[in-house]
Design a protein around this motif. Structure first.
Motif, mmCIF file in Angstrom:
data_model
loop_
_atom_site.group_PDB
_atom_site.id
_atom_site.type_symbol
_atom_site.label_atom_id
_atom_site.label_comp_id
_atom_site.label_asym_id
_atom_site.label_seq_id
_atom_site.Cartn_x
_atom_site.Cartn_y
_atom_site.Cartn_z
ATOM 1 N N LEU A 183 64.010 -0.393 -5.268
ATOM 2 C CA LEU A 183 63.317 -0.106 -4.015
ATOM 3 C C LEU A 183 61.827 0.105 -4.266
ATOM 4 O O LEU A 183 61.426 0.554 -5.340
ATOM 5 C CB LEU A 183 63.910 1.125 -3.322
ATOM 6 N N ALA A 184 61.016 -0.216 -3.266
ATOM 7 C CA ALA A 184 59.595 0.115 -3.310
ATOM 8 C C ALA A 184 59.344 1.226 -2.303
ATOM 9 O O ALA A 184 59.978 1.274 -1.246
ATOM 10 C CB ALA A 184 58.743 -1.108 -2.974
ATOM 11 N N GLU A 185 58.450 2.127 -2.628
ATOM 12 C CA GLU A 185 58.144 3.206 -1.706
ATOM 13 C C GLU A 185 57.445 2.643 -0.474
ATOM 14 O O GLU A 185 56.746 1.638 -0.544
ATOM 15 C CB GLU A 185 57.289 4.267 -2.403
ATOM 16 N N SER A 202 66.224 -5.558 -17.715
ATOM 17 C CA SER A 202 65.819 -6.290 -16.498
ATOM 18 C C SER A 202 64.919 -5.435 -15.615
ATOM 19 O O SER A 202 64.006 -5.948 -14.959
ATOM 20 C CB SER A 202 67.035 -6.708 -15.682
ATOM 21 N N LYS A 203 65.193 -4.148 -15.569
ATOM 22 C CA LYS A 203 64.364 -3.280 -14.717
ATOM 23 C C LYS A 203 62.925 -3.239 -15.236
ATOM 24 O O LYS A 203 61.971 -3.397 -14.472
ATOM 25 C CB LYS A 203 64.977 -1.875 -14.671
ATOM 26 N N LEU A 204 62.754 -3.040 -16.528
ATOM 27 C CA LEU A 204 61.397 -3.019 -17.085
ATOM 28 C C LEU A 204 60.729 -4.379 -16.902
ATOM 29 O O LEU A 204 59.536 -4.478 -16.608
ATOM 30 C CB LEU A 204 61.425 -2.661 -18.583
ATOM 31 N N PHE A 259 56.705 -8.033 -14.484
ATOM 32 C CA PHE A 259 56.344 -9.285 -13.800
ATOM 33 C C PHE A 259 55.587 -9.000 -12.497
ATOM 34 O O PHE A 259 54.608 -9.672 -12.170
ATOM 35 C CB PHE A 259 57.600 -10.117 -13.488
ATOM 36 N N LEU A 260 56.068 -8.004 -11.743
ATOM 37 C CA LEU A 260 55.403 -7.688 -10.471
ATOM 38 C C LEU A 260 53.975 -7.219 -10.715
ATOM 39 O O LEU A 260 53.027 -7.688 -10.072
ATOM 40 C CB LEU A 260 56.197 -6.612 -9.720
ATOM 41 N N ALA A 261 53.812 -6.309 -11.661
ATOM 42 C CA ALA A 261 52.470 -5.778 -11.939
ATOM 43 C C ALA A 261 51.570 -6.875 -12.496
ATOM 44 O O ALA A 261 50.366 -6.920 -12.201
ATOM 45 C CB ALA A 261 52.580 -4.617 -12.933
ATOM 46 N N VAL A 304 42.155 -2.718 -5.134
ATOM 47 C CA VAL A 304 41.402 -1.819 -6.008
ATOM 48 C C VAL A 304 42.201 -1.500 -7.284
ATOM 49 O O VAL A 304 41.722 -0.811 -8.172
ATOM 50 C CB VAL A 304 41.014 -0.558 -5.204
ATOM 51 N N GLY A 305 43.393 -2.048 -7.376
ATOM 52 C CA GLY A 305 44.246 -1.808 -8.556
ATOM 53 C C GLY A 305 45.562 -1.209 -8.124
ATOM 54 O O GLY A 305 45.619 -0.484 -7.138
ATOM 55 N N PHE A 306 46.621 -1.542 -8.852
ATOM 56 C CA PHE A 306 47.920 -0.989 -8.463
ATOM 57 C C PHE A 306 48.040 0.458 -8.924
ATOM 58 O O PHE A 306 47.476 0.862 -9.928
ATOM 59 C CB PHE A 306 49.087 -1.835 -8.986
ATOM 60 N N PHE A 360 49.122 5.890 -2.873
ATOM 61 C CA PHE A 360 48.974 4.688 -3.722
ATOM 62 C C PHE A 360 49.272 3.408 -2.959
ATOM 63 O O PHE A 360 48.942 2.316 -3.408
ATOM 64 C CB PHE A 360 49.818 4.797 -4.991
ATOM 65 N N LYS A 361 49.895 3.544 -1.769
ATOM 66 C CA LYS A 361 50.088 2.422 -0.854
ATOM 67 C C LYS A 361 50.407 3.014 0.508
ATOM 68 O O LYS A 361 50.609 4.223 0.620
ATOM 69 C CB LYS A 361 51.212 1.484 -1.329
ATOM 70 N N LYS A 362 50.476 2.168 1.537
ATOM 71 C CA LYS A 362 50.723 2.716 2.866
ATOM 72 C C LYS A 362 52.186 3.160 3.018
ATOM 73 O O LYS A 362 53.054 2.761 2.231
ATOM 74 C CB LYS A 362 50.378 1.682 3.938
ATOM 75 N N GLY A 390 38.662 -1.743 -0.311
ATOM 76 C CA GLY A 390 39.456 -1.940 -1.532
ATOM 77 C C GLY A 390 40.810 -2.576 -1.291
ATOM 78 O O GLY A 390 41.592 -2.780 -2.220
ATOM 79 N N ARG A 391 41.103 -2.860 -0.006
ATOM 80 C CA ARG A 391 42.396 -3.465 0.328
ATOM 81 C C ARG A 391 42.255 -4.742 1.151
ATOM 82 O O ARG A 391 43.278 -5.295 1.593
ATOM 83 C CB ARG A 391 43.236 -2.457 1.119
ATOM 84 N N ASN A 392 41.013 -5.137 1.417
ATOM 85 C CA ASN A 392 40.758 -6.337 2.233
ATOM 86 C C ASN A 392 41.541 -6.319 3.550
ATOM 87 O O ASN A 392 42.152 -7.311 3.941
ATOM 88 C CB ASN A 392 41.127 -7.616 1.449
HETATM 89 C C1 UGA Z 1 57.438 -0.939 -7.411
HETATM 90 C C2 UGA Z 1 58.333 -2.176 -7.286
HETATM 91 O O1 UGA Z 1 57.843 -2.998 -6.235
HETATM 92 C C3 UGA Z 1 59.775 -1.776 -7.012
HETATM 93 O O2 UGA Z 1 60.599 -2.927 -7.004
HETATM 94 C C4 UGA Z 1 60.239 -0.820 -8.103
HETATM 95 O O3 UGA Z 1 61.557 -0.376 -7.837
HETATM 96 C C5 UGA Z 1 59.304 0.364 -8.170
HETATM 97 O O4 UGA Z 1 57.958 -0.094 -8.412
HETATM 98 C C6 UGA Z 1 59.629 1.314 -9.274
HETATM 99 O O5 UGA Z 1 60.268 0.974 -10.249
HETATM 100 O O6 UGA Z 1 59.132 2.436 -9.124
HETATM 101 P P1 UGA Z 1 56.281 0.725 -5.711
HETATM 102 O O7 UGA Z 1 55.463 1.112 -6.893
HETATM 103 O O8 UGA Z 1 56.940 1.802 -4.939
HETATM 104 O O9 UGA Z 1 57.446 -0.291 -6.149
HETATM 105 O O10 UGA Z 1 55.388 -0.110 -4.675
HETATM 106 P P2 UGA Z 1 54.789 -1.603 -4.708
HETATM 107 O O11 UGA Z 1 54.920 -2.181 -3.368
HETATM 108 O O12 UGA Z 1 55.329 -2.385 -5.822
HETATM 109 O O13 UGA Z 1 53.240 -1.335 -4.959
HETATM 110 C C7 UGA Z 1 52.763 -0.857 -6.204
HETATM 111 C C8 UGA Z 1 51.252 -0.885 -6.214
HETATM 112 O O14 UGA Z 1 50.766 -2.226 -6.253
HETATM 113 C C9 UGA Z 1 50.612 -0.260 -4.969
HETATM 114 O O15 UGA Z 1 49.481 0.478 -5.341
HETATM 115 C C10 UGA Z 1 50.230 -1.459 -4.136
HETATM 116 O O16 UGA Z 1 49.189 -1.197 -3.258
HETATM 117 C C11 UGA Z 1 49.834 -2.436 -5.223
HETATM 118 N N1 UGA Z 1 49.919 -3.857 -4.806
HETATM 119 C C12 UGA Z 1 51.111 -4.393 -4.437
HETATM 120 C C13 UGA Z 1 48.781 -4.656 -4.825
HETATM 121 O O17 UGA Z 1 47.679 -4.177 -5.176
HETATM 122 N N2 UGA Z 1 48.880 -5.968 -4.457
HETATM 123 C C14 UGA Z 1 50.051 -6.526 -4.083
HETATM 124 O O18 UGA Z 1 50.075 -7.732 -3.764
HETATM 125 C C15 UGA Z 1 51.206 -5.716 -4.073
#
Ligand code: UGA
Ligand code: NAD
Length: 463
Positions: free
Chosen positions: A164-166, A220-222, A227-229, A271-273, A339-341, A442-444
């Motif tokens: 899940l993502a927050e 797989s979780k790591l 990959f997402l980051a 502005v960074g994740f 850290f996100k909306k 910072g978020r366009n």
């Molecule tokens: C992330 C993963 O998306 C989840 O699948 C995972 O379960 C979770 O980490 C975890 O293991 O804790 P989360 O950190 O809650 O979820 O939120 P994301 O939507 O992934 O956003 C993470 C950060 O990246 C935020 O600061 C967001 O603003 C940033 N982001 C996200 C970007 O800068 N650009 C994007 O295109 C997407």
């Protein structure tokens, strides 16, 4: 085996929402979420479910429906362990702050405490489920503790990481892309896996429930988080090149995202994740790779973090440079701290690091965030130990609305993409600011042309 009683250790961002959804979807299963933190449990039990400790759209309604029926929050950890057939471990696994692996490895002390407590209490066979994100092969350590300190009962250990993502936790839990369950291939292991499959099958179709061995599941979780980051660091790296060349990162993202092999999601330059997991999980991955002597693998993934740190610093540097190389005594308004909306979570939020840089330059920071309290902002800054708590307190002012935060500011920095920011009266905000009025998005999320026509000097990311 039919599951009728579940216990979850850890009532945090994962344990709370995950168990609330299991309870909602499985009314015949009694779900008890336990935590050592008494205040957190008290908040989960608040008669008004709008006051539960975690803000997630849709969550308070689910808690209102299930709590007291088959969903319980308690501090009686041992009782809940004793009664449950399945125990989820959903405690925090932060980066180690001491000793070997400091700053890199996952701190597994809370996991080990859970394993020892389960071993001590369990008088019947149990299924223990790793819900927390763990280094690959942690199940081996948990099994060793359970088998060596237990009461001779049998334990099956499953890995069932959470994706899940927050901010979208409820919809992610209700409609997961997949459920991953790793377990032993022995008959007992398969029985445990199938028992957990049956729980999820109450609302997830079986073709989305993936069964693997334990190590694949843990890794797989790591890998998913890495990959997402990596996508964010890749697009952020390109954002700087866009700024130098006249290309526009949103156009580049759209153009590459339409390639079905690349896909359009997770390509927003920022502005960074932030968040509690991307950085910690990649550092953990780097540490694991290094511990197997895989230097190139470790270096490859570490670059994702290096790029992200650079992107945060680049944003604060740009503010200072644009404001004629000094922000001393200038009021910089921050819109957003989370850290996100759609979350009140601030862990590793870019806002913290940008604020820290600007306070070093003696700026005054005026913050508005719809869901984050002043105390939380200050404790985030204090945690960095850059300066005294008194100094942080004197450099940060907070407001309960954006208009007051921006009044008399020299510049605005948007740190979180809250929807409400796009519907403000930006002319009114502009009129109340010092001129020239700078806007660093910072978020366009704002339209650069519109902002420039109002009079702002607008700086987005990557254009
Ligand atoms: C992330 C993963 O998306 C989840 O699948 C995972 O379960 C979770 O980490 C975890 O293991 O804790 P989360 O950190 O809650 O979820 O939120 P994301 O939507 O992934 O956003 C993470 C950060 O990246 C935020 O600061 C967001 O603003 C940033 N982001 C996200 C970007 O800068 N650009 C994007 O295109 C997407
Ligand atoms: P959290 O800090 O919000 O919650 C963890 C809770 O566990 C805390 O309330 C803490 O008091 C409790 N706890 C710690 N040790 C305990 C013990 N021995 N007995 C009882 N309670 C104990 O953490 P979180 O964000 O829910 O993350 C939990 C795990 O899930 C982490 O491994 C994280 O990597 C992973 N994860 C998090 C997310 C997310 O979006 N936050 C998503 C997927 C996976």
């Amino acid at each position: 085996m039919k599951i009728t009683k579940i216990c979850c250790i850890g009532a945090g961002y994962v344990g709370g929402p995950t168990m609330a959804v299991i309870a909602q979807k499985c009314p015949n299963i009694q779900v008890t979420v336990v935590d050592l933190n008494e205040q957190r449990i008290k908040d989960w039990n608040d008669p008004n479910t709008d006051n539960i400790p975690i803000y997630e759209p849709g969550l308070s309604e689910i808690v209102a429906e299930a709590r007291g029926r088959n969903l319980f929050f308690s501090t009686e950890v041992e009782k809940a362990i004793d009664e449950a057939q399945v125990i989820f471990i959903s405690v925090n696994t932060p980066t180690k702050t001491y000793g070997k692996g400091k700053g890199m490895a996952a701190d597994l002390k809370y996991i080990e405490l859970c394993a020892r407590q389960i071993a001590k209490v369990a008088k019947q066979n149990k299924i223990v489920v790793e819900k927390s994100t763990l280094p690959v092969r942690t199940a081996e350590a948990i099994k060793s503790i359970l088998d060596n300190t237990g009461n001779g009962v049998q334990f099956q250990i499953l890995s069932n990481p959470e994706f899940l993502a927050e901010g979208t936790a409820v919809t992610d839990l209700l409609n997961p892309d997949r459920i991953l369950i790793g377990g032993d291939s022995t008959p007992e292991g398969e029985e445990a896996i199938n028992a957990l499959v049956d729980v999820y099958a109450n609302w997830v179709s079986k073709d989305k429930i993936l069964k693997t061995n334990v190590w694949s599941s843990e890794l797989s979780k790591l890998t998913a988080n890495a990959f997402l980051a990596q996508r964010i660091s890749s697009i952020n790296a390109m954002s700087e090149l866009c700024e130098k060349t006249g290309a526009d990162i949103s156009e580049v993202a759209k153009a590459i995202g339409m390639d079905s092999r690349i896909g359009s999601k997770f390509l927003k330059a920022s502005v960074g994740f932030g968040g509690s997991c991307f950085q910690k999980d990649i550092l953990n991955l780097v540490y694991i790779a290094k511990s197997y002597g895989l230097t190139e693998v470790a270096d490859y993934w570490e670059q994702v973090i290096i790029m992200n740190d650079y992107q945060k610093r680049r944003f604060s540097n740009k503010i200072v440079q644009t404001l004629y190389n000094t922000v001393a005594d200038k009021k910089i308004a921050f819109l957003g701290w989370a850290f996100k909306k759609d979350t009140n979570d601030t862990r590793e939020s870019a806002a913290i690091y940008v604020a820290d840089d600007l306070i070093n330059e003696q700026a005054k920071i005026a913050v508005y965030d719809p869901k984050v309290s002043r105390n939380k902002m200050l404790s985030d800054l204090d945690y960095l130990e850059t300066r005294s708590a008194e100094e942080n307190n004197s450099k940060v002012v907070t407001f309960d609305n954006a208009y007051d935060a921006c009044k008399d500011a020299h510049a605005i920095a948007i740190l979180t993409e809250w929807d409400e920011f796009t519907s403000y009266d930006w002319q009114k905000i502009y009129d109340s600011m010092h001129k020239p009025a700078f806007l660093f998005d910072g978020r366009n999320i704002l339209n650069s042309k519109e902002m420039e026509s109002i009079g702002f000097i607008y700086k987005g990311i990557g254009s």
